[in-house]
Design an enzyme around this catalytic site. Sequence first.
Site, PDB file in Angstrom:
ATOM      1  N   TYR A   1     -13.759 -55.797   7.867  1.00  0.00           N
ATOM      2  CA  TYR A   1     -13.641 -56.226   9.261  1.00  0.00           C
ATOM      3  C   TYR A   1     -12.256 -56.825   9.521  1.00  0.00           C
ATOM      4  CZ  TYR A   1     -14.217 -59.486  13.199  1.00  0.00           C
ATOM      5  OH  TYR A   1     -14.043 -60.208  14.366  1.00  0.00           O
ATOM      6  N   LEU A   2     -11.812 -57.698   8.638  1.00  0.00           N
ATOM      7  CA  LEU A   2     -10.487 -58.306   8.794  1.00  0.00           C
ATOM      8  C   LEU A   2      -9.386 -57.252   8.752  1.00  0.00           C
ATOM      9  CD1 LEU A   2     -10.803 -61.495   6.567  1.00  0.00           C
ATOM     10  CD2 LEU A   2     -10.868 -61.379   9.067  1.00  0.00           C
TER      11      LEU A   2
END
Length: 212
Positions: free
Chosen positions: A127-128
């Site tokens: 996600y990051l």
Amino acid sequence: MDMKVLVAGANGHTGRLILQYLVERGHDAYGMVRQEQQAPELKNLGAKIVVGDLEKDVTDQVDGMDAVIFAAGSGSKTGPEKTKDVDRNGAIHLIDTAKKLGVNRFIMLSSIFADQPDVADGTFGYYLQMKGEADEYLRNSGLVYTIVRPGGLTHEAPAGKVNAAEDVERGTISRDDVANVIVTSLEEQNTYNKSFDLIEGQVEIPTALKNI
């Protein structure tokens, strides 16, 4: 100056708060949602609602806006494919559409550590990475951008005081304060073409943004 502002991800918790702040401050707020049935509750906030899907053409939704705020997210229950489709590709698609239509002001709701995806493994690390790639694309787009990277989001009452800097320690912040910062950033020129982390702190929001 009152602005015509499109909020992508308007049906999310933070998106709704962004709409509220926009309306309260006299802006012409447009919330973009994926499904028509999401519209009535958001209209009660005083915003106008447009239906659009970030994975499809959004030219009609973006056309005529003065600014775009990306507050969409794939959510914690979706897999990596949807994370890439929304958090990376959806953001990039919206950036491209804004640029094509001459909408020069773009604010990205990102995440703390989006520029350091190796701090986490697995789903959160991915996600990051996707958020970081979208942020980098925006920085290189030529648009007047602001990238807000909050720490852990809470549903606590707003504190009205934050720590906003290029790099801060891990921390939390209320969604309400994040929404306030995003709307305040619209016209705060000191946030133009800057990325910053955001957690609860000791400095009033307008002052914090002037001092980044």
